[in-house]
Design an enzyme around this catalytic site. Structure first.
Site, PDB file in Angstrom:
ATOM      1  N   LYS A  13      -1.358  -3.953 -18.868  1.00  0.00           N
ATOM      2  CA  LYS A  13      -1.683  -3.055 -19.317  1.00  0.00           C
ATOM      3  C   LYS A  13      -0.881  -2.070 -20.444  1.00  0.00           C
ATOM      4  O   LYS A  13      -1.127  -1.516 -21.418  1.00  0.00           O
ATOM      5  CB  LYS A  13      -2.662  -2.636 -18.059  1.00  0.00           C
ATOM      6  CG  LYS A  13      -3.585  -3.281 -17.329  1.00  0.00           C
ATOM      7  CD  LYS A  13      -3.930  -3.007 -16.577  1.00  0.00           C
ATOM      8  CE  LYS A  13      -2.948  -2.767 -15.116  1.00  0.00           C
ATOM      9  NZ  LYS A  13      -2.907  -4.151 -15.100  1.00  0.00           N
ATOM     10  N   ARG A  79      -9.558   2.363  -9.831  1.00  0.00           N
ATOM     11  CA  ARG A  79      -8.910   0.957  -9.847  1.00  0.00           C
ATOM     12  C   ARG A  79      -9.459   1.200  -8.472  1.00  0.00           C
ATOM     13  O   ARG A  79      -9.579  -0.475  -8.256  1.00  0.00           O
ATOM     14  CB  ARG A  79      -7.738   0.952  -8.994  1.00  0.00           C
ATOM     15  CG  ARG A  79      -6.735   0.489  -9.301  1.00  0.00           C
ATOM     16  CD  ARG A  79      -5.467   0.881  -8.311  1.00  0.00           C
ATOM     17  NE  ARG A  79      -4.598   0.317  -8.742  1.00  0.00           N
ATOM     18  CZ  ARG A  79      -3.329  -0.327  -9.539  1.00  0.00           C
ATOM     19  NH1 ARG A  79      -4.072   0.686 -10.523  1.00  0.00           N
ATOM     20  NH2 ARG A  79      -2.591  -0.803  -9.612  1.00  0.00           N
ATOM     21  N   ARG A 118       9.359  -9.256 -15.066  1.00  0.00           N
ATOM     22  CA  ARG A 118       9.428  -7.693 -15.582  1.00  0.00           C
ATOM     23  C   ARG A 118      10.853  -7.142 -14.724  1.00  0.00           C
ATOM     24  O   ARG A 118      11.180  -7.370 -13.890  1.00  0.00           O
ATOM     25  CB  ARG A 118       8.638  -6.966 -14.942  1.00  0.00           C
ATOM     26  CG  ARG A 118       8.238  -5.649 -15.537  1.00  0.00           C
ATOM     27  CD  ARG A 118       7.250  -4.439 -15.611  1.00  0.00           C
ATOM     28  NE  ARG A 118       6.378  -5.059 -13.973  1.00  0.00           N
ATOM     29  CZ  ARG A 118       5.892  -4.423 -13.438  1.00  0.00           C
ATOM     30  NH1 ARG A 118       3.933  -3.975 -15.301  1.00  0.00           N
ATOM     31  NH2 ARG A 118       4.354  -4.668 -12.995  1.00  0.00           N
ATOM     32  N   ARG A 151      11.180  -3.394 -10.476  1.00  0.00           N
ATOM     33  CA  ARG A 151      10.396  -2.819  -9.985  1.00  0.00           C
ATOM     34  C   ARG A 151      10.377  -3.110  -8.486  1.00  0.00           C
ATOM     35  O   ARG A 151      10.225  -4.380  -7.858  1.00  0.00           O
ATOM     36  CB  ARG A 151       8.959  -2.470 -10.459  1.00  0.00           C
ATOM     37  CG  ARG A 151       8.776  -1.415 -11.538  1.00  0.00           C
ATOM     38  CD  ARG A 151       7.198  -1.552 -11.633  1.00  0.00           C
ATOM     39  NE  ARG A 151       6.285  -1.468 -11.070  1.00  0.00           N
ATOM     40  CZ  ARG A 151       4.769  -1.130 -11.525  1.00  0.00           C
ATOM     41  NH1 ARG A 151       4.567  -1.082 -12.510  1.00  0.00           N
ATOM     42  NH2 ARG A 151       4.183  -1.147 -10.908  1.00  0.00           N
ATOM     43  N   ARG A 162      -0.472  -7.486  -3.801  1.00  0.00           N
ATOM     44  CA  ARG A 162      -0.731  -6.355  -4.870  1.00  0.00           C
ATOM     45  C   ARG A 162      -2.335  -6.664  -5.893  1.00  0.00           C
ATOM     46  O   ARG A 162      -2.893  -6.466  -5.877  1.00  0.00           O
ATOM     47  CB  ARG A 162      -0.277  -5.683  -5.683  1.00  0.00           C
ATOM     48  CG  ARG A 162       1.001  -4.691  -5.325  1.00  0.00           C
ATOM     49  CD  ARG A 162       1.991  -5.035  -6.584  1.00  0.00           C
ATOM     50  NE  ARG A 162       1.754  -4.639  -7.701  1.00  0.00           N
ATOM     51  CZ  ARG A 162       2.442  -4.869  -8.899  1.00  0.00           C
ATOM     52  NH1 ARG A 162       3.736  -5.190  -8.942  1.00  0.00           N
ATOM     53  NH2 ARG A 162       2.221  -4.670 -10.076  1.00  0.00           N
TER      54      ARG A 162
HETATM   55  P1  AP5 Z   1       3.199  -4.676 -17.887  1.00  0.00           P
HETATM   56  O1  AP5 Z   1       2.261  -4.601 -19.295  1.00  0.00           O
HETATM   57  O2  AP5 Z   1       3.688  -3.899 -17.256  1.00  0.00           O
HETATM   58  O3  AP5 Z   1       1.210  -5.309 -16.654  1.00  0.00           O
HETATM   59  P2  AP5 Z   1       0.844  -4.600 -16.599  1.00  0.00           P
HETATM   60  O4  AP5 Z   1      -0.393  -5.063 -16.311  1.00  0.00           O
HETATM   61  O5  AP5 Z   1       0.826  -2.745 -16.888  1.00  0.00           O
HETATM   62  O6  AP5 Z   1       1.088  -4.463 -14.783  1.00  0.00           O
HETATM   63  P3  AP5 Z   1       1.227  -3.404 -13.383  1.00  0.00           P
HETATM   64  O7  AP5 Z   1       1.763  -3.721 -13.003  1.00  0.00           O
HETATM   65  O8  AP5 Z   1       2.119  -2.129 -13.815  1.00  0.00           O
HETATM   66  O9  AP5 Z   1      -0.158  -3.325 -13.102  1.00  0.00           O
HETATM   67  P4  AP5 Z   1      -0.397  -2.295 -11.393  1.00  0.00           P
HETATM   68  O10 AP5 Z   1      -1.975  -2.140 -11.979  1.00  0.00           O
HETATM   69  O11 AP5 Z   1      -0.053  -3.375 -10.655  1.00  0.00           O
HETATM   70  O12 AP5 Z   1       0.461  -1.295 -11.504  1.00  0.00           O
HETATM   71  P5  AP5 Z   1       0.571  -0.168 -12.231  1.00  0.00           P
HETATM   72  O13 AP5 Z   1       1.795   1.002 -11.983  1.00  0.00           O
HETATM   73  O14 AP5 Z   1      -1.227   1.084 -12.248  1.00  0.00           O
HETATM   74  O15 AP5 Z   1       3.498  -6.781 -18.077  1.00  0.00           O
HETATM   75  C1  AP5 Z   1       3.696  -7.479 -16.742  1.00  0.00           C
HETATM   76  C2  AP5 Z   1       5.720  -7.556 -17.864  1.00  0.00           C
HETATM   77  O16 AP5 Z   1       4.620  -8.804 -18.416  1.00  0.00           O
HETATM   78  C3  AP5 Z   1       6.673  -7.453 -18.801  1.00  0.00           C
HETATM   79  O17 AP5 Z   1       7.118  -7.506 -18.280  1.00  0.00           O
HETATM   80  C4  AP5 Z   1       6.269  -8.007 -19.654  1.00  0.00           C
HETATM   81  O18 AP5 Z   1       7.168  -7.028 -20.608  1.00  0.00           O
HETATM   82  C5  AP5 Z   1       5.820  -9.173 -19.930  1.00  0.00           C
HETATM   83  N1  AP5 Z   1       4.032  -9.021 -20.632  1.00  0.00           N
HETATM   84  C6  AP5 Z   1       3.036  -8.075 -21.203  1.00  0.00           C
HETATM   85  N2  AP5 Z   1       2.405  -8.915 -22.078  1.00  0.00           N
HETATM   86  C7  AP5 Z   1       3.452 -10.293 -22.233  1.00  0.00           C
HETATM   87  C8  AP5 Z   1       3.147 -11.324 -22.843  1.00  0.00           C
HETATM   88  N3  AP5 Z   1       1.261 -11.100 -24.169  1.00  0.00           N
HETATM   89  N4  AP5 Z   1       3.822 -12.249 -23.243  1.00  0.00           N
HETATM   90  C9  AP5 Z   1       4.475 -12.150 -22.704  1.00  0.00           C
HETATM   91  N5  AP5 Z   1       4.723 -11.294 -21.105  1.00  0.00           N
HETATM   92  C10 AP5 Z   1       4.234 -10.077 -21.445  1.00  0.00           C
HETATM   93  O19 AP5 Z   1       0.427   0.685 -10.476  1.00  0.00           O
HETATM   94  C11 AP5 Z   1       1.220   0.543  -9.408  1.00  0.00           C
HETATM   95  C12 AP5 Z   1       0.524   0.823  -8.290  1.00  0.00           C
HETATM   96  O20 AP5 Z   1       0.152   2.623  -7.815  1.00  0.00           O
HETATM   97  C13 AP5 Z   1      -0.408   0.071  -7.827  1.00  0.00           C
HETATM   98  O21 AP5 Z   1      -0.085  -1.016  -7.139  1.00  0.00           O
HETATM   99  C14 AP5 Z   1      -1.247   1.143  -6.167  1.00  0.00           C
HETATM  100  O22 AP5 Z   1      -0.755   0.904  -5.402  1.00  0.00           O
HETATM  101  C15 AP5 Z   1      -0.875   2.445  -6.771  1.00  0.00           C
HETATM  102  N6  AP5 Z   1      -1.807   2.990  -7.549  1.00  0.00           N
HETATM  103  C16 AP5 Z   1      -1.823   2.699  -9.091  1.00  0.00           C
HETATM  104  N7  AP5 Z   1      -2.799   3.660  -9.574  1.00  0.00           N
HETATM  105  C17 AP5 Z   1      -3.816   4.659  -8.646  1.00  0.00           C
HETATM  106  C18 AP5 Z   1      -4.895   4.833  -7.942  1.00  0.00           C
HETATM  107  N8  AP5 Z   1      -5.745   5.130  -9.434  1.00  0.00           N
HETATM  108  N9  AP5 Z   1      -5.456   4.637  -7.330  1.00  0.00           N
HETATM  109  C19 AP5 Z   1      -4.393   4.838  -5.687  1.00  0.00           C
HETATM  110  N10 AP5 Z   1      -3.505   4.110  -6.476  1.00  0.00           N
HETATM  111  C20 AP5 Z   1      -2.837   3.941  -7.986  1.00  0.00           C
END
Ligand code: AP5
Length: 204
Positions: A13, A79, A118, A151, A162
């Site tokens: 994402k 979410r 990552r 991270r 997660r």
């Molecule tokens: P990346 O693009 O970083 O993946 P992502 O989907 O953004 O993963 P996240 O872990 O950031 O998502 P998340 O929803 O768990 O965490 P968030 O930050 O929102 O890609 C991942 C890796 O793969 C990278 O190394 C990249 O280079 C590689 N990659 C990508 N595409 C590729 C491809 N095509 N081929 C090869 N490699 C590739 O949230 C974190 C925490 O915050 C949550 O766990 C929660 O506790 C809290 N939180 C956030 N929002 C809320 C909310 N609305 N309500 C309550 N808690 C919340």
């Protein structure tokens, strides 16, 4: 068009949002980034934000108002179904619309590889991967020269928690958005540029 980009942790994402911002000049609204920033700066919001968001109460209204005239990508919000309902109410109040909810489908084994490999710049937030997108110099950000680290929530035990939270609370959004006629699924496997092209195809 304003979109929700959702999917399991590690689906890509953040990576795809960065491309949509660069190439389509969309605005990226990431609640994960907002939370990490708030926690890093030890703001009062950082301490309380998660609990509020979990209850569907913390919706960054000013952020939407500030993005007037630009299409936005919501990454990490909503979410849960409770958050999706809160978002629907807010959009109605601000006379804004979500055009599509794009779901990135990626198999679990790939998610694990992506998350454990990552690395993120602690200064500018640029995202790398030890195999698919390494930095030119170990531990140093290509963009700003900052320190590149893992991270805390990308350790295997936390990843399992997660993924469970995703299955329980976020995955029901597929049905929620399908019932609203907004759901589209995109294959998130393959080269980053190919996934991007699939997403853009859904936006025209
Ligand atoms: P990346 O693009 O970083 O993946 P992502 O989907 O953004 O993963 P996240 O872990 O950031 O998502 P998340 O929803 O768990 O965490 P968030 O930050 O929102 O890609 C991942 C890796 O793969 C990278 O190394 C990249 O280079 C590689 N990659 C990508 N595409 C590729 C491809 N095509 N081929 C090869 N490699 C590739 O949230 C974190 C925490 O915050 C949550 O766990 C929660 O506790 C809290 N939180 C956030 N929002 C809320 C909310 N609305 N309500 C309550 N808690 C919340």
């Amino acid at each position: 068009m304003n979109i929700v980009l959702f999917g399991p942790p590690g689906a890509g994402k953040g990576t795809q949002s960065a491309l949509l911002v660069e190439l389509l000049k969309m605005r990226h609204i990431s609640t994960g980034d907002l939370l990490r920033e708030a926690v890093k700066n030890q703001t009062a919001l950082g301490k309380k934000a998660k609990a509020f968001m979990d209850a569907g109460q913390l919706v960054p209204e000013e952020v939407f108002q500030a993005s007037k005239g630009k299409s936005f990508i919501l990454d990490g919000f909503p979410r849960t179904v409770v958050q999706a309902e809160a978002l629907g109410n807010l959009m109605a109040r601000l006379s804004l619309k979500i055009g599509k909810a794009v779901f990135l489908e990626v198999p679990r084994a790939t998610l694990l590889r992506r998350l454990t490999g990552r690395r993120v710049c602690s200064s500018c937030g640029a995202v790398y991967h030890v195999d698919s997108k390494p930095t030119a110099h170990a531990g140093i950000c290509d963009v700003c020269g900052g320190q590149v680290t893992q991270r805390k929530d990308d350790h295997e035990d936390v990843i399992a928690t997660r993924l469970e939270a995703y299955d329980l609370s976020t995955s029901p959004l597929k049905r929620y958005f399908a019932e609203k006629g907004l759901f589209v699924e995109v294959d998130g496997l393959g080269e980053t540029a190919d996934v991007y092209a699939r997403i853009v195809k859904q936006l025209v």
